[in-house]
Design an enzyme around this catalytic site. Sequence first.
Site, PDB file in Angstrom:
ATOM      1  N   TRP A 275      49.873  52.132  35.444  1.00  0.00           N
ATOM      2  CA  TRP A 275      48.654  52.801  35.590  1.00  0.00           C
ATOM      3  C   TRP A 275      48.747  54.198  36.058  1.00  0.00           C
ATOM      4  O   TRP A 275      48.328  55.049  35.839  1.00  0.00           O
ATOM      5  CB  TRP A 275      47.505  52.014  36.378  1.00  0.00           C
ATOM      6  CG  TRP A 275      46.951  51.129  35.560  1.00  0.00           C
ATOM      7  CD1 TRP A 275      47.324  49.743  35.693  1.00  0.00           C
ATOM      8  CD2 TRP A 275      46.229  51.525  34.124  1.00  0.00           C
ATOM      9  NE1 TRP A 275      46.557  49.136  34.538  1.00  0.00           N
ATOM     10  CE2 TRP A 275      45.861  49.949  33.705  1.00  0.00           C
ATOM     11  CE3 TRP A 275      45.622  52.461  33.455  1.00  0.00           C
ATOM     12  CZ2 TRP A 275      45.067  49.834  32.643  1.00  0.00           C
ATOM     13  CZ3 TRP A 275      45.137  52.103  32.325  1.00  0.00           C
ATOM     14  CH2 TRP A 275      44.992  50.865  31.793  1.00  0.00           C
TER      15      TRP A 275
ATOM     16  N   ASP B  99      43.928  55.879  43.403  1.00  0.00           N
ATOM     17  CA  ASP B  99      42.980  55.249  42.332  1.00  0.00           C
ATOM     18  C   ASP B  99      42.970  53.704  43.000  1.00  0.00           C
ATOM     19  O   ASP B  99      44.110  53.010  43.009  1.00  0.00           O
ATOM     20  CB  ASP B  99      44.099  55.321  40.918  1.00  0.00           C
ATOM     21  CG  ASP B  99      43.486  54.005  40.193  1.00  0.00           C
ATOM     22  OD1 ASP B  99      42.534  53.545  40.235  1.00  0.00           O
ATOM     23  OD2 ASP B  99      44.105  54.164  38.990  1.00  0.00           O
TER      24      ASP B  99
ATOM     25  N   LYS C  87      36.409  45.533  37.905  1.00  0.00           N
ATOM     26  CA  LYS C  87      37.210  44.490  38.529  1.00  0.00           C
ATOM     27  C   LYS C  87      36.566  43.826  39.659  1.00  0.00           C
ATOM     28  O   LYS C  87      36.344  42.694  39.875  1.00  0.00           O
ATOM     29  CB  LYS C  87      38.596  45.191  38.550  1.00  0.00           C
ATOM     30  CG  LYS C  87      39.067  45.602  37.235  1.00  0.00           C
ATOM     31  CD  LYS C  87      40.554  46.289  37.514  1.00  0.00           C
ATOM     32  CE  LYS C  87      41.013  47.080  36.319  1.00  0.00           C
ATOM     33  NZ  LYS C  87      41.328  46.167  35.371  1.00  0.00           N
TER      34      LYS C  87
HETATM   35  C1  LIG Z   1      44.637  50.707  38.396  1.00  0.00           C
HETATM   36  C2  LIG Z   1      43.905  51.215  37.275  1.00  0.00           C
HETATM   37  N1  LIG Z   1      43.484  52.504  37.051  1.00  0.00           N
HETATM   38  C3  LIG Z   1      43.197  52.958  35.985  1.00  0.00           C
HETATM   39  C4  LIG Z   1      42.483  51.996  34.976  1.00  0.00           C
HETATM   40  C5  LIG Z   1      41.913  52.547  33.977  1.00  0.00           C
HETATM   41  O1  LIG Z   1      40.674  52.177  33.791  1.00  0.00           O
HETATM   42  P1  LIG Z   1      39.585  52.156  32.743  1.00  0.00           P
HETATM   43  O2  LIG Z   1      39.664  51.414  31.803  1.00  0.00           O
HETATM   44  O3  LIG Z   1      38.069  52.086  33.574  1.00  0.00           O
HETATM   45  O4  LIG Z   1      39.565  53.551  32.256  1.00  0.00           O
HETATM   46  C6  LIG Z   1      42.793  50.656  35.017  1.00  0.00           C
HETATM   47  C7  LIG Z   1      42.453  49.696  34.269  1.00  0.00           C
HETATM   48  O5  LIG Z   1      42.790  48.562  34.109  1.00  0.00           O
HETATM   49  C8  LIG Z   1      43.668  49.952  36.244  1.00  0.00           C
HETATM   50  O6  LIG Z   1      43.830  48.902  36.562  1.00  0.00           O
END
Ligand SMILES: Cc1ncc(COP(=O)(O)O)c(C=O)c1O
Length: 360
Positions: free
Chosen positions: A102, A172, A196
């Site tokens: 991520w 994040d 989540k």
């Molecule tokens: C740590 C993290 N950041 C960002 C994201 C991306 O999020 P989204 O699917 O809401 O764009 C995720 C998705 O699982 C994630 O686990």
Amino acid sequence: MSRVYNFGAGPATLPESVLKKAHDEMMEWHSTGISVMEMGHHSKEFASIVEQAEVNLRELLSIPASYQALFLPGGGTGQFAAVPLNLGRDKAKFAYVHTGQWSGKAIAEAARYGEVQVAASSKEQGFTLIPPRSEWKFDSDVAYLHYTANETISGVEFQSAPEVGDITLVADMSSNICSRPIDVNQFGVIYAGAQKNLGSAGITIVIVRDDLIGHAHPFTPSIFDYKLQANEHSILNTPPTYSWYMLGLELEWLKEQGGIAAVEKRNIRKAEKLYAVIDESSFYLNKVDSAVRSRMNVPFHLADDTLEQAFLTQAKEHGLVNLAGYRSIGGLRASIYNAMSEEGVDKLVAFMREFEKTQG
Ligand SMILES: Cc1ncc(COP(=O)(O)O)c(C=O)c1O
């Protein structure tokens, strides 16, 4: 109806009492004769849902008055772009810590808007550790330093916010927000999709310090412009109203649980139980440095990976579902967010012991 224990990484399991409340209020919300889904986003009824959600989020995370709490569309991925767009107009140079898939995606997106300095990376170690802070290298004039507080796929979690002095810290927290106490004052921006730890997909929490607002690139899409959204109380356009309502229910539930400190205690117990069964034999493996193992996402392998399908099939027969690892990585993973009960983890642990006994 028979509900199972859902260990999926997200959209993830919700507390049963939250689902029941949503069920009870589905046809009619608070004697209005209509469902939340049918409510105008500028109505006073919806305004009350929104206001209560913000009050509760502020209370749970002790968000200081000098921070905005925004509720935006676009998910974590939207914020991968929104952060450099809002913070990078005057200094298009950003530092990122690369600790997993991520943060890798966040880096790729930020690189579209400026120069990215990878301050540290654990790519060579297969994202199984966090490089020590003393080894991070980045210029002192970057606009911000970004890190991923919990890497959902590789199961690596910062146990505290990194020390970065005067540099604006951006986190994040998509997969660990509200799972442990934080000091919001340490951050410039915190963002997290709700799907989540805080409800259903569609809404993203962005907590941003006031002085960072109002400096967006002129070409920033309006819905991602923190100032425009702050001015409109996050209702610049039709927001994901039902997801906002679900987020509100989940925040109420968190308060009923005794708040984040109480939930953290349960999260620690759940994670300890799961890592214990993995570590007590060589049948299950988790390669992450034990100092930074995630409390939320526990990836693991079977020493004999030909047994993986049997594990998943038998787990499902026991009412334990969505235990497959991330699609491009394979292996197994149990996501044990706030809403996963301790009972669910106990059942998983018992199943793992039993599976090892019969197959090991
Ligand atoms: C740590 C993290 N950041 C960002 C994201 C991306 O999020 P989204 O699917 O809401 O764009 C995720 C998705 O699982 C994630 O686990």
